[in-house]
Design an enzyme around this catalytic site. Structure first.
Site, short mmCIF file in Angstrom:
data_model
loop_
_atom_site.label_atom_id
_atom_site.label_comp_id
_atom_site.label_asym_id
_atom_site.label_seq_id
_atom_site.Cartn_x
_atom_site.Cartn_y
_atom_site.Cartn_z
N THR A 1 7.52 11.81 -2.71
CA THR A 1 6.72 11.31 -3.83
C THR A 1 5.34 10.83 -3.39
O THR A 1 5.22 10.03 -2.47
CB THR A 1 7.47 10.12 -4.48
OG1 THR A 1 8.78 10.54 -4.80
CG2 THR A 1 6.74 9.65 -5.73
N GLU A 2 4.31 11.33 -4.07
CA GLU A 2 2.93 10.91 -3.84
C GLU A 2 2.53 11.06 -2.37
O GLU A 2 1.68 10.34 -1.87
CB GLU A 2 2.70 9.47 -4.30
CG GLU A 2 3.08 9.20 -5.76
CD GLU A 2 2.14 9.86 -6.75
OE1 GLU A 2 1.02 10.25 -6.35
OE2 GLU A 2 2.53 10.01 -7.92
#
Lengths: 404, 429
Positions: free
Chosen positions: A145-146
């Protein structure tokens, strides 16, 4: 050889509705389905469909020489299924060309890695299953994530069958080293590809910024910059230009009127006439690199967000911290009590966007947070999120009392 | 007897206790045969001739000028809130706007006639600086001569500083007796020295009035101390509540709910409420603390509560409309009102009517008239924690108390307060 890797992040969260205290314990769910439908429909029309069509055209035109990669989250796929099935179909069409690599991540685009390893592994496996079923692709590249990455992720990624990991090419980790080289994880067991953030963000963030000194960004100018990149390598080793960005860059963040689609259409043509440039997938690094790359250690988590490129976009203030700690505690409890019917809603709350909306960072980054947030203030985002958690807790509590 | 009443707030537009108090007393006064012409900060030049009890819930509108057609149209609107909207009333004190130039001329004329030069200097200074609220207060005062010309009444009754300038003008022109009702002083609101201009207006309004009505002994002492209002001129009329048929308990949570209900400002002590919640949740993690309302400390209180890492222990509702307030009272068990300075405080009375046990600041007017509520110093966290612990550890006791609270609250209605008001009116007419 300079290998250009295009990786697009395709994600949408389930945005919360204004869930208030009076809604606690009731039957309704937590999400603003009207808004979510609206956004999915809008982004599909403005971005996903036209970009998919363009990429499809380019893939056909260059007969395998134009290759790209995607990471598509479960929360997006579910919502496309609900609100825009034709868009989902068009992603599947892309997959069928064989020129698109799909990567692994958490199904819910969550921060689970930081707060619950078991939950993290569950979400990664759920995502893998989805990608295999939907796109017929078995991911070997992992991106968290990210783009949040630290050494420990390499261990789990390896256990889960991945061979390449993506991360941010942050100076605080690289020092004098260049993100153009492939690296190995701290233990030397996986390849590590690092985002070339200057050129990536020139497209993703600055493309239509009239205040930017390089505005307007033409293909010629961009290719001219790329032309100079191989000069750093004297021994003929392969380099990788990692252009990582949100897929919504095309048509949503940068509007069609800005010329972003023409840019994307023209770029491969300009690059492919050069014999020292090719397009590649992240996983191609495994075959291409014939020497043992240097290892890089990420002792602290690094992300692709904001100026700090750390976790502060999601976990800096008290609201974000209390919300996150509470979320994973309750998730743990849902698990322990075997309340399977509550599991799906609370997992949707693990999507990192919810705490991103609570960010109170100022200046430039605060603007970005505000641009993405469906709420008027970070406090509102916190209050509705906490109320939703309180609803899960109340439902567990009623069962507990019932059992006694 | 006919009273010309000027106030800034009236239901269904409620921003605080003032609207509730005005509604409660107006309704009972009407019941007892008093006629009231009500003036609100409307955009149009209108008043509300209240003659029968039902008028309190659906005020008829009269335009000062002859605009029969418009008047008929407005009066045909069935929903009161829509009617108010058409008249340019919105739920905030910032609602008031009219052509400033005309009013300015009018007031200039008036200033030469009346002896309160300094008082108007304060207002015109604000007017020139374009500060909204003061400008509106000034404009309201400026249109009073028009009302004085058209309406006939026996006395003028005004509520709080926003309407004092209007009251003073009316008295100067008509020579009718003026009653200044004080619901809250700038000292209460500011929790410190406050705005000098508002002090000036409060002082002048209270000094010019023939009689002053204070909502509590606490407030009576405050204005006697700070504004040197002689005790002989002050009458105390405690507020009451207007809940006639409170519903039974309708829980949201199975576990107890402890409430803060009011503006989130320094005056109301929301930070003390948080300190209590932090200590209670350590031993009773299942309890829910709910902060209802909004105000200038809202952000700070949200951040502070999050920083205490109390999980879902402290929840926020934001601003609540009237129906939601009642819904929340049905769901609550304990109310804490740790006000630093509370001239009256209707909320604990309403809470009691719903069977909620209140813990209230001794620095409040309501503490003077209720027996069963727990009364504490607003800073005495230890004592509040001790009481909450006691209540939580014996749920049976909590239920018994709820019944007692209800019983006591039902005896504190507006009819008695209205009787006192009429006696005061009679002193002057």
């Amino acid at each position: 050889m300079l290998h250009v890797i295009f990786y697009f992040q395709v994600h949408q969260p389930y945005r919360l509705r204004n869930f208030n205290v009076f809604d606690v314990g009731g039957k309704g769910d937590y999400f603003n389905n009207v808004l979510n439908r609206e956004i999915i429909e809008r982004v599909s029309q403005k971005s996903y469909l036209p970009t998919n069509n363009l990429l499809l055209k380019l893939i056909e035109k260059y007969e395998g020489r134009f290759r790209i990669s995607f990471s598509v989250t479960g929360t997006l796929v579910e919502q496309l299924g609900l609100y825009s099935p034709e868009t989902l179909k068009s992603f599947m069409e892309l997959a069928k060309t064989g020129c698109v690599e799909f990567m692994g991540e958490t199904y819910y685009h969550s921060l689970a890695f930081l707060f619950g390893k078991e939950e993290f592994i569950f979400q990664v496996r759920k995502h893998r299953k989805m990608v295999e079923e939907l796109f017929g692709f078995s991911p070997v590249v992992f991106r968290n994530t990210e783009l949040i990455y630290q050494d420990e992720i390499a261990d789990i990624a390896e256990e889960e069958g991945f061979r390449v990991v993506l991360a941010e090419g942050a100076e605080k980790v690289l020092g004098h080293r260049s993100p153009l080289y492939p690296y190995k994880t701290y233990n030397g067991r996986l390849f590590l590809l690092l985002k070339y953030y200057r050129l990536s963000d020139d497209i993703a963030f600055r493309f239509s910024d009239r205040g930017w000194i390089e505005y307007p960004l033409t293909v010629d100018k961009f290719v001219n910059w790329i032309d100079k990149l191989p000069l750093i390598e004297k021994e003929g080793r392969d380099l990788f230009l990692n252009l990582f960005m949100d897929y919504e860059t095309f048509g949503e963040h940068q509007w069609e009127e800005s010329g972003i689609f023409r840019f994307l259409e023209k770029l491969p043509e300009e690059l492919l006439v050069r014999d020292f440039i090719s397009f590649a997938w992240p996983s191609d690094v495994i075959e291409i690199v014939k020497y043992e790359p240097e290892r890089i250690s990420f002792p602290q988590p690094v992300s692709w967000a904001d100026m700090e490129r750390d976790l502060s976009a999601w976990l800096a203030n008290e609201m974000q911290q209390n919300a996150t700690v509470t979320l994973y505690e309750i998730l743990e409890k849902v698990h322990a009590m075997g309340a399977d019917d509550l599991m799906e809603s609370i997992r949707k709350l693990t999507t990192s966007d919810h705490v991103y909306y609570m960010s109170t960072k100022y200046f430039q980054d605060g603007d970005v947070h505000k641009y993405f947030s469906p709420y008027g203030t970070p406090e509102e985002a916190y209050i509705y999120f906490l109320n939703a958690l309180s609803d899960v807790r109340e439902k567990l509590r009623r069962r507990e009392i019932h059992e006694i | 007897m006919r009273v010309l009443m000027v106030t800034w707030e009236f239901p269904p537009l409620i921003t605080g206790g003032l609207a509730l108090a005005c509604y409660g007393m107006v309704k009972e006064l009407l019941k007892k045969g008093i006629e009231i012409d009500l003036i609100l900060p409307t955009r149009d030049l209108v008043y509300f001739p209240l003659r029968k009890v039902e008028d309190a819930d659906d005020p008829p509108v009269k335009f000062l000028e002859n605009v029969e057609k418009k008047e008929r149209e407005v009066n045909r609107i069935s929903e009161v809130i829509k009617k108010f909207e058409v008249l340019g009333l919105v739920p905030s004190p910032e609602a008031y706007l009219s052509p400033a130039g005309v009013m300015r001329e009018m007031l200039k004329e008036l200033e030469e006639k009346v002896s309160l030069k300094k008082f108007f200097e304060v207002l015109s200074w604000s007017l020139e600086r374009g500060e909204d609220l003061f400008r509106k207060v000034y404009e309201m005062a400026g249109r009073m001569p028009l009302y004085a010309e058209k309406l006939s009444f026996d006395l003028v009754h005004v509520h709080d500083w926003l309407t004092y300038p209007a009251g003073v003008v009316l008295k100067e022109i008509t020579r009718k007796p003026l009653i200044a009702h004080i619901h809250a002083t700038e000292f209460d609101r500011a929790g410190g020295s406050g705005d000098g201009r508002i002090h000036e207006i409060e002082y002048t309004g209270l000094s010019s009035a023939d009689l002053v009505i204070a909502v509590s002994e606490f407030t009576a002492r405050m204005i006697a101390d700070r504004y040197l209002v002689p005790f002989s001129k002050i009458r105390v009329v405690h507020n009451a509540h207007s809940i006639e048929f409170p519903g039974g308990k309708r829980r949201i949570f199975v576990d107890p709910v402890i409430l803060f209900l009011g503006r989130i400002t320094l005056q109301k002590g929301p930070d003390y409420f948080l300190k209590v919640s932090e200590r209670i949740l350590k031993d009773f993690p299942e309890v829910h603390f709910v902060v209802a309302g909004t105000g200038d400390m809202f952000r700070k209180i949200v951040h502070l509560s999050a920083g205490m890492k109390l999980r879902t222990g402290v929840l926020f509702t934001g601003f609540l409309e009237r129906k939601k307030v009642e819904k929340l009272l049905e769901a609550a068990d304990i109310l804490i009102m740790p006000s630093v300075s509370e001239p009256f405080g209707i909320v604990p009375l309403e809470a009691m009517a719903y069977g909620v046990v209140p813990i209230i600041s001794k620095k409040s007017g309501v503490a003077e008239i209720v027996n069963n509520a727990y009364k504490v110093e607003f800073w005495d966290i230890d004592r509040m924690v001790e009481i909450v612990r006691f209540l939580l550890s014996d749920r049976k006791k909590l239920e018994d108390l709820a019944y007692k609270m209800k019983e006591e609250a039902m005896g504190i209605q507006w009819s008695r307060a209205a009787g006192k008001l009429i006696n005061i009116y009679q002193e002057l007419v």
